[in-house]
Design a protein around this motif. Structure first.
Motif, short mmCIF file in Angstrom:
data_model
loop_
_atom_site.label_atom_id
_atom_site.label_comp_id
_atom_site.label_asym_id
_atom_site.label_seq_id
_atom_site.Cartn_x
_atom_site.Cartn_y
_atom_site.Cartn_z
N MET A 1 0.84 -1.18 0.00
CA MET A 1 0.00 0.00 0.00
C MET A 1 0.89 1.25 0.00
O MET A 1 1.82 1.36 0.79
N VAL A 2 0.58 2.18 -0.87
CA VAL A 2 1.37 3.41 -0.98
C VAL A 2 0.85 4.42 0.05
O VAL A 2 -0.35 4.62 0.19
N ALA A 3 1.77 5.05 0.76
CA ALA A 3 1.40 6.05 1.76
C ALA A 3 0.81 7.28 1.08
O ALA A 3 1.26 7.69 0.01
N LYS A 4 -0.20 7.87 1.73
CA LYS A 4 -0.75 9.13 1.23
C LYS A 4 0.32 10.20 1.44
O LYS A 4 1.15 10.11 2.34
N ARG A 5 0.25 11.23 0.59
CA ARG A 5 1.23 12.31 0.67
C ARG A 5 0.51 13.65 0.76
O ARG A 5 -0.53 13.85 0.13
N SER A 6 1.08 14.54 1.54
CA SER A 6 0.60 15.91 1.66
C SER A 6 1.77 16.85 1.45
O SER A 6 2.92 16.48 1.70
#
Length: 158
Positions: free
Chosen positions: A1-6
Protein backbone atom coordinates in the motif's frame (compact mmCIF):
# COMPACT_ATOMS: atom_id res chain seq x y z
CA UNK A 1 0.00 0.00 0.00
CA UNK A 2 1.37 3.41 -0.98
CA UNK A 3 1.40 6.05 1.76
CA UNK A 4 -0.75 9.13 1.23
CA UNK A 5 1.23 12.31 0.67
CA UNK A 6 0.60 15.91 1.66
CA UNK A 7 2.48 19.09 0.86
CA UNK A 8 2.51 22.33 2.78
CA UNK A 9 4.01 25.77 3.15
CA UNK A 10 5.29 27.22 6.43
CA UNK A 11 5.36 30.99 6.21
CA UNK A 12 7.83 32.73 8.53
CA UNK A 13 8.86 36.28 9.34
CA UNK A 14 11.75 37.63 11.36
CA UNK A 15 15.02 35.96 12.28
CA UNK A 16 16.68 34.39 15.28
CA UNK A 17 14.72 34.32 18.52
CA UNK A 18 12.24 36.79 17.02
CA UNK A 19 11.13 34.48 14.21
CA UNK A 20 7.41 33.80 13.92
CA UNK A 21 5.53 31.21 11.87
CA UNK A 22 2.01 31.21 10.48
CA UNK A 23 0.03 28.10 11.39
CA UNK A 24 -3.65 27.22 11.31
CA UNK A 25 -5.98 25.73 13.91
CA UNK A 26 -7.64 22.69 12.36
CA UNK A 27 -11.35 23.07 11.76
CA UNK A 28 -14.19 20.69 12.42
CA UNK A 29 -15.78 19.28 15.55
CA UNK A 30 -12.89 16.99 16.50
CA UNK A 31 -10.52 19.93 17.02
CA UNK A 32 -13.03 22.36 18.54
CA UNK A 33 -12.02 23.37 22.05
CA UNK A 34 -8.49 21.98 21.65
CA UNK A 35 -5.40 24.13 21.43
CA UNK A 36 -2.25 22.16 22.23
CA UNK A 37 -1.28 19.90 19.31
CA UNK A 38 -4.34 21.06 17.33
CA UNK A 39 -2.62 23.36 14.84
CA UNK A 40 -1.07 22.56 11.48
CA UNK A 41 1.12 23.87 8.72
CA UNK A 42 -1.27 24.81 5.87
CA UNK A 43 -1.08 21.63 3.81
CA UNK A 44 -3.09 19.00 2.01
CA UNK A 45 -3.04 15.78 0.06
CA UNK A 46 -1.99 15.49 -3.54
CA UNK A 47 -1.94 12.76 -6.15
CA UNK A 48 1.12 11.36 -7.96
CA UNK A 49 0.15 13.43 -11.02
CA UNK A 50 0.57 16.73 -9.13
CA UNK A 51 3.92 18.29 -8.31
CA UNK A 52 4.35 18.62 -4.51
CA UNK A 53 5.26 22.33 -4.71
CA UNK A 54 2.15 23.05 -6.81
CA UNK A 55 0.07 21.14 -4.24
CA UNK A 56 1.59 23.14 -1.38
CA UNK A 57 0.69 26.41 -3.15
CA UNK A 58 -2.85 25.18 -3.94
CA UNK A 59 -3.46 23.98 -0.39
CA UNK A 60 -2.12 27.20 1.14
CA UNK A 61 -4.59 29.17 -0.99
CA UNK A 62 -7.48 26.77 -0.27
CA UNK A 63 -6.94 26.65 3.47
CA UNK A 64 -6.21 30.34 4.05
CA UNK A 65 -8.07 31.94 1.15
CA UNK A 66 -4.91 33.89 0.33
CA UNK A 67 -2.09 33.39 -2.13
CA UNK A 68 1.35 32.89 -0.61
CA UNK A 69 3.69 35.87 -0.94
CA UNK A 70 6.41 35.84 -3.58
CA UNK A 71 9.78 34.60 -2.48
CA UNK A 72 12.23 31.73 -2.37
CA UNK A 73 10.82 28.41 -1.18
CA UNK A 74 13.21 26.68 1.20
CA UNK A 75 12.79 22.89 1.41
CA UNK A 76 12.23 21.53 4.92
CA UNK A 77 12.00 17.94 3.69
CA UNK A 78 9.60 15.11 4.46
CA UNK A 79 8.24 13.67 7.70
CA UNK A 80 6.12 10.58 8.20
CA UNK A 81 3.12 11.31 10.39
CA UNK A 82 1.67 8.97 13.03
CA UNK A 83 -0.97 7.66 10.61
CA UNK A 84 1.67 6.90 7.97
CA UNK A 85 1.08 9.91 5.72
CA UNK A 86 4.24 11.54 4.37
CA UNK A 87 4.22 15.35 4.59
CA UNK A 88 6.58 17.53 2.54
CA UNK A 89 6.98 21.15 3.65
CA UNK A 90 8.71 24.26 2.37
CA UNK A 91 9.42 27.43 4.34
CA UNK A 92 8.83 30.85 2.81
CA UNK A 93 9.79 34.17 4.31
CA UNK A 94 7.02 36.73 4.05
CA UNK A 95 4.17 38.43 5.80
CA UNK A 96 0.43 37.92 5.59
CA UNK A 97 -2.39 39.82 7.24
CA UNK A 98 -4.43 37.23 9.13
CA UNK A 99 -7.41 39.63 9.16
CA UNK A 100 -7.81 38.72 5.45
CA UNK A 101 -8.03 34.99 6.26
CA UNK A 102 -10.95 33.33 4.39
CA UNK A 103 -10.77 29.55 4.90
CA UNK A 104 -11.89 26.85 2.54
CA UNK A 105 -14.44 24.35 3.81
CA UNK A 106 -15.13 20.62 3.85
CA UNK A 107 -18.31 18.62 4.47
CA UNK A 108 -18.81 15.63 6.74
CA UNK A 109 -21.58 13.79 8.49
CA UNK A 110 -21.93 15.27 11.96
CA UNK A 111 -22.77 14.06 14.44
CA UNK A 112 -21.42 10.77 13.16
CA UNK A 113 -24.25 8.39 12.29
CA UNK A 114 -26.87 11.17 12.28
CA UNK A 115 -27.27 11.33 8.50
CA UNK A 116 -26.79 15.11 8.74
CA UNK A 117 -24.05 16.57 6.57
CA UNK A 118 -22.48 19.81 7.78
CA UNK A 119 -19.85 22.17 6.41
CA UNK A 120 -16.79 23.13 8.44
CA UNK A 121 -13.75 25.34 7.77
CA UNK A 122 -10.55 23.43 6.93
CA UNK A 123 -8.74 25.81 9.27
CA UNK A 124 -10.89 27.87 11.62
CA UNK A 125 -8.20 30.46 12.38
CA UNK A 126 -4.66 31.30 11.36
CA UNK A 127 -2.20 33.08 13.62
CA UNK A 128 1.43 34.08 13.90
CA UNK A 129 3.35 32.48 16.78
CA UNK A 130 6.92 32.55 17.97
CA UNK A 131 8.66 29.27 17.16
CA UNK A 132 8.61 28.02 20.77
CA UNK A 133 4.88 28.65 21.18
CA UNK A 134 4.19 27.14 17.76
CA UNK A 135 6.05 24.00 18.84
CA UNK A 136 3.43 23.41 21.58
CA UNK A 137 0.53 24.14 19.25
CA UNK A 138 1.53 22.06 16.23
CA UNK A 139 0.51 18.43 15.94
CA UNK A 140 3.45 16.33 17.09
CA UNK A 141 4.43 14.97 13.67
CA UNK A 142 4.93 18.47 12.23
CA UNK A 143 7.19 19.86 14.96
CA UNK A 144 10.23 18.56 13.09
CA UNK A 145 9.64 21.25 10.47
CA UNK A 146 10.16 23.95 13.11
CA UNK A 147 13.48 22.35 14.07
CA UNK A 148 14.55 22.30 10.44
CA UNK A 149 13.48 25.93 9.96
CA UNK A 150 15.51 26.96 13.00
CA UNK A 151 18.55 25.15 11.60
CA UNK A 152 18.15 26.95 8.25
CA UNK A 153 17.77 30.34 9.92
CA UNK A 154 20.77 29.72 12.19
CA UNK A 155 22.92 28.70 9.18
CA UNK A 156 21.80 31.81 7.30
CA UNK A 157 22.86 34.10 10.16
CA UNK A 158 26.47 32.83 10.20
Amino acid sequence: MVAKRSAGLLLFRGRGTGAEVLIGHMGGPFWQGRDAAAWSVPKGEYTPEEEPMAAARREFEEELGLAPPEGIWLPLGDARQTGGKIVTVWALEGDLDTALFAPGTFTMEWPRGSGRVQEFPEIDRAEWFGVEEAREKLVTGQRVFLERLEELLAADVK
